[in-house]
Design a protein around this motif. Structure first.
Motif, PDB file in Angstrom:
ATOM      1  N   THR A   1       0.867  -1.139   0.025  1.00 38.35           N
ATOM      2  CA  THR A   1       0.006   0.082  -0.109  1.00 38.35           C
ATOM      3  C   THR A   1       0.988   1.274  -0.071  1.00 38.35           C
ATOM      4  O   THR A   1       1.888   1.395   0.750  1.00 38.35           O
ATOM      5  CB  THR A   1      -1.005   0.033   1.282  1.00 38.35           C
TER       6      THR A   1
ATOM      7  N   SER B   1     -12.366  -4.083  -2.596  1.00 35.78           N
ATOM      8  CA  SER B   1     -11.082  -4.139  -2.860  1.00 35.78           C
ATOM      9  C   SER B   1     -10.433  -4.813  -1.406  1.00 35.78           C
ATOM     10  O   SER B   1     -11.203  -5.053  -0.635  1.00 35.78           O
ATOM     11  CB  SER B   1     -10.300  -2.692  -2.754  1.00 35.78           C
TER      12      SER B   1
ATOM     13  N   THR C   1      -5.321  -4.151  -6.550  1.00 36.31           N
ATOM     14  CA  THR C   1      -6.510  -3.824  -7.109  1.00 36.31           C
ATOM     15  C   THR C   1      -6.512  -2.672  -7.947  1.00 36.31           C
ATOM     16  O   THR C   1      -7.654  -2.434  -8.505  1.00 36.31           O
ATOM     17  CB  THR C   1      -7.756  -3.976  -6.241  1.00 36.31           C
TER      18      THR C   1
ATOM     19  N   SER D   1     -13.399   1.914  -6.006  1.00 37.22           N
ATOM     20  CA  SER D   1     -12.853   0.697  -6.671  1.00 37.22           C
ATOM     21  C   SER D   1     -13.988   0.362  -7.836  1.00 37.22           C
ATOM     22  O   SER D   1     -14.879   1.181  -7.819  1.00 37.22           O
ATOM     23  CB  SER D   1     -12.335  -0.391  -5.872  1.00 37.22           C
TER      24      SER D   1
ATOM     25  N   THR E   1     -13.750   3.786  -0.002  1.00 36.11           N
ATOM     26  CA  THR E   1     -13.077   3.124  -0.749  1.00 36.11           C
ATOM     27  C   THR E   1     -13.541   3.423  -2.330  1.00 36.11           C
ATOM     28  O   THR E   1     -14.871   3.552  -2.453  1.00 36.11           O
ATOM     29  CB  THR E   1     -13.027   1.590  -0.502  1.00 36.11           C
TER      30      THR E   1
ATOM     31  N   LEU F   1      -3.861   1.230  -3.567  1.00 34.00           N
ATOM     32  CA  LEU F   1      -3.702  -0.023  -3.391  1.00 34.00           C
ATOM     33  C   LEU F   1      -3.561  -0.954  -4.715  1.00 34.00           C
ATOM     34  O   LEU F   1      -4.214  -1.013  -5.524  1.00 34.00           O
ATOM     35  CB  LEU F   1      -5.335  -0.794  -2.766  1.00 34.00           C
TER      36      LEU F   1
ATOM     37  N   SER G   1      -6.809   0.158  -6.883  1.00 33.18           N
ATOM     38  CA  SER G   1      -8.129   1.046  -6.178  1.00 33.18           C
ATOM     39  C   SER G   1      -6.981   2.091  -5.261  1.00 33.18           C
ATOM     40  O   SER G   1      -6.126   1.848  -4.892  1.00 33.18           O
ATOM     41  CB  SER G   1      -9.078   0.330  -5.641  1.00 33.18           C
TER      42      SER G   1
END
Length: 282
Positions: free
Chosen positions: A54, A230, A193, A225, A223, A190, A195
């Motif tokens: 991350t 995610s 993914t 995505s 989040t 991230l 995202s």
């Protein structure tokens, strides 16, 4: 030492990512948002459980940034009621200011296919002096300095064109400031993914008359995505946190104005806004 102080070492240990790279890899202007409101005390457990790869947005050595958003609505509260009543064609209109850089953007959110959020925005210039014809009852001091208190002709034309594309005829609307929010934001990327997620703290809501609500012991994690959750979503679920219909504009306005319909946000108001006026959060 506060719970928020315990978060900073966790964030400080992450690898940085610059804004240009973040936008290139995860701009996600069309995305599925999942929002969570949780105690600030739970943040260390969540952030500490994220994947080791991350990364955190960093600019000029800073990893936490101040935001201000001035939300506009009609006297009839068309924008608010569209969200409160879950209308298919609804919108959110704001001028967002990045307080650290002084940049302003006019942003419009509408609904896309299958519940996605579509955000469009353009740079916005605020003049140095307060323009003539500012509506009565709007204070001269912050947070409505300059043209933040009304939309200029070019901005209004842009708003009408974007809303028309979303099937909303806004030419009859008269827009004025309805709510201002302030908060501090940390943005994470991230890679697994593609995202990202945001963590907002020091949340403050202010009505045009100056009425203010703060929730220093709460944070909003969002989040962003595709339709599949995610890794951050799955981690939050494992920690017993579930997505909730929290909206800085909708929920904040409902907490400050119990005269407005707020059934959609009642569970969030009752759980996370104990200082809200009696009524919607009773």
């Amino acid at each position: 030492m506060t719970a928020l102080d315990s978060v900073r070492p966790v964030v400080g240990a992450l690898r940085p990512i610059g804004l240009d790279e973040l936008v290139a890899q995860a701009s996600l202007l069309t995305r599925l948002d999942r929002k969570y409101m949780l105690p600030v005390a739970d943040l260390p457990f969540f952030l500490g459980g994220l994947d080791e790869d991350t990364r955190v947005l960093e600019a000029d050595g800073a990893r936490e940034f101040g935001y201000r958003s001035v939300y506009f609505d009609t006297p009839e509260m068309d924008g608010y009621l569209g969200a409160a009543r879950s209308r298919r064609r609804r919108f959110k209109l704001r001028i967002r200011t990045y307080l650290d850089s002084g940049q302003h953007f006019l942003e419009i959110k509408t609904r896309g296919p299958r519940g996605t959020t579509v955000k469009q925005r353009v740079p916005y210039e605020i003049p140095d002096r307060v323009p003539d014809g500012v509506p009565d009852g709007v204070p001269d001091e912050m947070p409505y300095e300059g043209d933040v208190r009304r939309l200029g002709p070019e901005a209004r034309a842009y708003v009408d064109s974007v809303l028309a594309e979303a099937g909303i005829n806004s030419r009859r609307f008269r827009f004025g400031p309805a709510l201002t929010t302030y908060y501090r934001r940390t943005t994470l990327f991230l890679p697994a993914t593609g995202s990202r997620l945001t963590v907002d703290t020091d949340l403050t809501w202010v009505l045009p008359d100056g009425t203010t609500l703060r929730t220093p012991d709460r944070t909003i994690v969002e989040t962003k995505s595709g339709r599949a959750g995610s890794g951050a979503d799955r981690l939050l679920w494992s920690l017993k946190h579930r997505p909730c219909p929290v909206s800085k504009y909708g929920t904040g306005l409902a907490a400050l104005r119990p005269d407005l319909p707020s059934n959609r946000w009642l569970p969030v108001l009752r759980r996370h806004f104990p200082t809200a006026p009696d009524g919607s959060s009773a």
